[in-house]
Design an enzyme around this catalytic site. Structure first.
Site, short mmCIF file in Angstrom:
data_model
loop_
_atom_site.label_atom_id
_atom_site.label_comp_id
_atom_site.label_asym_id
_atom_site.label_seq_id
_atom_site.Cartn_x
_atom_site.Cartn_y
_atom_site.Cartn_z
N ILE A 12 7.11 -10.49 -62.47
CA ILE A 12 5.67 -10.67 -62.73
C ILE A 12 4.93 -11.01 -61.43
CG2 ILE A 12 3.95 -11.85 -64.15
CD1 ILE A 12 6.20 -12.57 -66.11
N SER A 84 14.58 -17.40 -64.78
CA SER A 84 13.83 -16.90 -65.94
C SER A 84 14.67 -16.30 -67.07
CB SER A 84 12.82 -15.85 -65.46
OG SER A 84 13.50 -14.66 -65.07
N THR A 133 5.70 -20.15 -70.48
CA THR A 133 6.20 -19.21 -71.48
C THR A 133 5.96 -19.70 -72.90
OG1 THR A 133 8.27 -18.32 -72.37
CG2 THR A 133 8.46 -20.35 -71.13
N ASP A 134 5.93 -18.75 -73.83
CA ASP A 134 5.81 -19.13 -75.25
C ASP A 134 7.08 -19.80 -75.77
OD1 ASP A 134 7.48 -16.88 -75.33
OD2 ASP A 134 6.21 -15.72 -76.70
N GLU A 135 8.20 -19.65 -75.03
CA GLU A 135 9.47 -20.17 -75.54
C GLU A 135 9.49 -21.69 -75.65
OE1 GLU A 135 13.09 -18.49 -74.24
OE2 GLU A 135 12.26 -16.49 -73.99
N TYR A 159 16.87 -22.80 -70.60
CA TYR A 159 15.72 -22.20 -69.90
C TYR A 159 14.41 -22.78 -70.43
CZ TYR A 159 11.87 -18.92 -69.20
OH TYR A 159 10.64 -18.39 -68.92
N LYS A 163 11.53 -25.15 -68.62
CA LYS A 163 10.12 -24.75 -68.47
C LYS A 163 9.21 -25.80 -69.14
CE LYS A 163 8.44 -21.49 -66.99
NZ LYS A 163 7.93 -21.17 -65.62
N ARG A 223 9.89 -10.54 -80.99
CA ARG A 223 9.21 -10.97 -79.76
C ARG A 223 7.83 -10.34 -79.76
NH1 ARG A 223 12.77 -13.89 -80.18
NH2 ARG A 223 14.40 -14.53 -78.70
N ASN A 258 13.59 -6.60 -82.24
CA ASN A 258 14.32 -6.01 -81.10
C ASN A 258 14.83 -4.60 -81.41
OD1 ASN A 258 13.93 -8.35 -79.65
ND2 ASN A 258 15.92 -9.23 -80.22
P1 NAD Z 1 11.89 -13.31 -62.24
O1 NAD Z 1 13.20 -13.96 -62.50
O2 NAD Z 1 11.79 -11.84 -62.23
O3 NAD Z 1 11.30 -13.80 -60.83
C1 NAD Z 1 11.38 -15.15 -60.41
C2 NAD Z 1 11.14 -15.16 -58.90
O4 NAD Z 1 11.16 -16.53 -58.47
C3 NAD Z 1 12.21 -14.42 -58.10
O5 NAD Z 1 11.59 -13.60 -57.12
C4 NAD Z 1 13.02 -15.55 -57.44
O6 NAD Z 1 13.57 -15.18 -56.19
C5 NAD Z 1 11.95 -16.63 -57.29
N1 NAD Z 1 12.52 -17.98 -57.22
C6 NAD Z 1 13.47 -18.52 -58.04
N2 NAD Z 1 13.72 -19.79 -57.66
C7 NAD Z 1 12.91 -20.06 -56.61
C8 NAD Z 1 12.70 -21.21 -55.79
N3 NAD Z 1 13.37 -22.35 -56.00
N4 NAD Z 1 11.78 -21.14 -54.80
C9 NAD Z 1 11.10 -19.98 -54.56
N5 NAD Z 1 11.26 -18.86 -55.30
C10 NAD Z 1 12.15 -18.91 -56.31
O7 NAD Z 1 10.89 -13.96 -63.30
P2 NAD Z 1 9.62 -13.32 -64.01
O8 NAD Z 1 10.04 -12.65 -65.24
O9 NAD Z 1 8.80 -12.61 -63.00
O10 NAD Z 1 8.86 -14.66 -64.44
C11 NAD Z 1 7.93 -15.29 -63.56
C12 NAD Z 1 7.41 -16.55 -64.24
O11 NAD Z 1 6.77 -16.20 -65.46
C13 NAD Z 1 8.49 -17.56 -64.60
O12 NAD Z 1 7.97 -18.85 -64.36
C14 NAD Z 1 8.73 -17.35 -66.10
O13 NAD Z 1 9.16 -18.53 -66.72
C15 NAD Z 1 7.34 -16.94 -66.54
N6 NAD Z 1 7.27 -16.06 -67.72
C16 NAD Z 1 8.01 -14.91 -67.77
C17 NAD Z 1 7.89 -14.05 -68.86
C18 NAD Z 1 8.66 -12.76 -68.97
O14 NAD Z 1 8.63 -12.10 -70.02
N7 NAD Z 1 9.36 -12.31 -67.93
C19 NAD Z 1 7.02 -14.39 -69.92
C20 NAD Z 1 6.30 -15.58 -69.84
C21 NAD Z 1 6.41 -16.40 -68.72
O1 DAU Z 2 9.01 -15.09 -74.42
C1 DAU Z 2 8.87 -15.10 -73.02
C2 DAU Z 2 10.23 -15.01 -72.38
O2 DAU Z 2 10.65 -13.65 -72.52
C3 DAU Z 2 10.23 -15.42 -70.92
O3 DAU Z 2 9.90 -16.78 -70.82
C4 DAU Z 2 11.61 -15.17 -70.29
O4 DAU Z 2 11.56 -15.47 -68.90
C5 DAU Z 2 11.96 -13.71 -70.47
O5 DAU Z 2 13.25 -13.46 -69.97
C6 DAU Z 2 11.90 -13.33 -71.95
O6 DAU Z 2 12.95 -14.01 -72.69
P1 DAU Z 2 13.78 -13.28 -73.86
O7 DAU Z 2 15.05 -14.00 -74.04
O8 DAU Z 2 12.92 -13.07 -75.05
O9 DAU Z 2 14.00 -11.83 -73.13
P2 DAU Z 2 15.28 -10.86 -73.10
O10 DAU Z 2 14.78 -9.56 -72.54
O11 DAU Z 2 16.43 -11.50 -72.46
O12 DAU Z 2 15.59 -10.64 -74.64
C7 DAU Z 2 14.63 -10.10 -75.52
C8 DAU Z 2 15.24 -10.10 -76.91
O13 DAU Z 2 16.29 -9.12 -76.93
C9 DAU Z 2 15.89 -11.41 -77.28
O14 DAU Z 2 15.70 -11.63 -78.68
C10 DAU Z 2 17.38 -11.20 -77.00
C11 DAU Z 2 17.56 -9.72 -77.25
N1 DAU Z 2 18.60 -9.05 -76.43
C12 DAU Z 2 18.58 -9.24 -75.09
C13 DAU Z 2 19.52 -8.62 -74.28
C14 DAU Z 2 19.53 -8.85 -72.78
C15 DAU Z 2 19.51 -8.20 -77.03
O15 DAU Z 2 19.50 -8.01 -78.27
N2 DAU Z 2 20.44 -7.58 -76.23
C16 DAU Z 2 20.50 -7.78 -74.88
O16 DAU Z 2 21.41 -7.22 -74.23
#
Ligand code: NAD
Ligand code: DAU
Length: 356
Positions: A12, A84, A133-135, A159, A163, A223, A258
């Site tokens: 992100i 994350s 996050t919503d989690e 996780y 958060k 989700r 899913n």
């Molecule tokens: P990501 O894992 O893709 O990226 C995280 C980044 O943070 C990476 O580039 C990593 O190198 C960096 N990082 C980790 N630890 C660090 C540290 N100690 N110092 C500096 N950099 C560090 O994660 P993402 O999916 O891009 O999520 C970004 C943010 O958004 C997170 O805070 C996550 O909780 C939140 N979020 C993610 C989602 C989602 O669906 N991916 C949804 C809601 C909120």
């Molecule tokens: O809701 C926001 C969150 O969404 C963020 O805070 C997290 O950083 C982000 O990783 C994401 O978390 P989820 O656990 O929801 O995402 P993931 O893609 O890992 O999984 C999505 C759904 O799919 C979850 O219900 C688990 C399921 N899943 C996941 C994987 C990797 C499977 O069924 N099979 C899989 O192999």
């Protein structure tokens, strides 16, 4: 004026930096530790762009963070940096505690020290936006209304608990020290540069490689999906106009099970990149052992953000998911570059023990 983005080499964060610089000329200092999830290739188009300064550092390094804040006269921090992935937090929670709690606390301390040193007007204009996050709200039953900002915190995984802890620290720094903070709690993102350990990019890539598409449990977990560029526009809006100390939920009004998501991916791939044997990618779906403590349903009520700040997502799930599949088909070299040794080790660790 300059903003500081943390975690800007991740999924992100890199989308946010790219979109920010496409929209305006305000420079970005991008601080990222480059864990397995950080990838400078996401920022390749900014190589010769002097509005972007990349710094490899840990947000928990107080001295480095304070120096950067002072040196660049930062007017806002957008904090994406975190561990994350829920499954990784189950296999090894330590990194989540260190980064999401301890390092976030140290970052807040550096920001507090910097903010205290500013003139009154600069203090008023300063913002610390924490991306969450919503989690943190826990899991919903099928008929429950979507999460509001006032929903109780009930995190269920290491996780989400980590958060939740950082959200509470951010809130406390506003309440106790007056730090001008904003918090966003967003649903599941998808789109370009999504690391292929997460459901959507993992299934696209596994489908193309002829591998299993692993569905945890019965695949009926729900989700609420949001295209990453819409999350980035929401953050820009909250940064520009959010009320200090407030929390804004961000979501796409796209609740999907899913299994339905994976079926949709298969049918788009069937159309855009048919299998050579003429069969559907659906044939590769495999049910595997569920994630421990798996949250059944998330759903976000984003009406506060729409009502108060006029934000709405631009993409529907149908338009966003099609763009995403096409992006992965067009960027196979990006995917191949992240399929490193570490990634293979993770796949073995997470999937080897899950019986089909
Ligand atoms: P990501 O894992 O893709 O990226 C995280 C980044 O943070 C990476 O580039 C990593 O190198 C960096 N990082 C980790 N630890 C660090 C540290 N100690 N110092 C500096 N950099 C560090 O994660 P993402 O999916 O891009 O999520 C970004 C943010 O958004 C997170 O805070 C996550 O909780 C939140 N979020 C993610 C989602 C989602 O669906 N991916 C949804 C809601 C909120
Ligand atoms: O809701 C926001 C969150 O969404 C963020 O805070 C997290 O950083 C982000 O990783 C994401 O978390 P989820 O656990 O929801 O995402 P993931 O893609 O890992 O999984 C999505 C759904 O799919 C979850 O219900 C688990 C399921 N899943 C996941 C994987 C990797 C499977 O069924 N099979 C899989 O192999």
């Amino acid at each position: 004026m300059t903003i500081l983005v943390t975690g800007g080499a991740g999924f992100i964060g890199s989308n946010f930096v790219l979109d920010w610089l496409a929209e305006n000329d305000e420079p970005v200092v991008n601080v990222d530790k480059l864990t397995y999830a950080g990838n400078l290739e996401n920022l390749a188009t900014l190589k010769d762009d002097n509005r972007h300064l990349f710094v490899k550092a840990d947000i928990g390094d107080y001295d480095v963070m304070l120096d950067l804040l002072k040196q660049h006269a930062i007017r806002a921090v957008v904090n994406f940096a975190a561990e994350s992935h829920v499954d990784r937090s189950i296999h090894g929670p330590e990194d989540f505690i260190q980064t999401n709690i301890v390092a976030s606390f140290r970052l807040l301390e550096a920001v507090r020290c910097y903010w205290n040193s500013l003139e009154a007007q600069e203090q008023q204009n300063f913002r610390f936006l924490h991306v969450s996050t919503d989690e943190v709200y826990g899991s919903l039953d099928k008929t429950d209304p979507p999460f509001l900002e006032t929903h109780q915190y009930q995190p269920n995984s290491p996780y989400s608990a980590s958060k939740a802890a950082s959200d509470h620290l951010v809130r406390a720094y506003h309440h106790t020290y007056g730090l001008p903070v904003l918090t966003t709690n967003c649903s599941n993102n998808y789109g370009p540069y999504h690391f292929p350990e997460k459901l959507i990019p993992l299934c696209i890539q596994n489908a193309l490689l002829g591998k299993d598409l692993p569905i945890y449990g019965d695949g009926q977990q729900i989700r609420d999906w949001l295209y990453v560029k819409d999350h980035c526009s929401a953050i820009r809006r909250v940064l520009a106009a959010g009320q200090l100390g407030e929390v804004y939920n961000v979501g796409g009004w796209n609740e999907k099970a899913n299994l339905d998501v994976v079926n949709t991916l298969c049918s788009i791939l069937d159309e855009l990149n048919p299998r050579s044997d003429g069969k559907s990618y659906v044939e590769q779906i495999t049910y595997v052992t569920d994630r421990p403590g798996h949250d059944r349903r998330y759903a976000i009520d984003a009406s506060k953000l729409e009502r108060e700040l006029g934000w709405k997502p631009a993409e529907t799930f149908e338009t966003g998911i099609r763009k995403t599949v096409q992006w992965y088909l067009d960027h196979q070299s990006w995917v191949n570059n992240v399929l490193s040794g570490e990634y293979q080790t993770w796949l073995d660790k997470n999937y080897a023990g899950r019986s089909a």
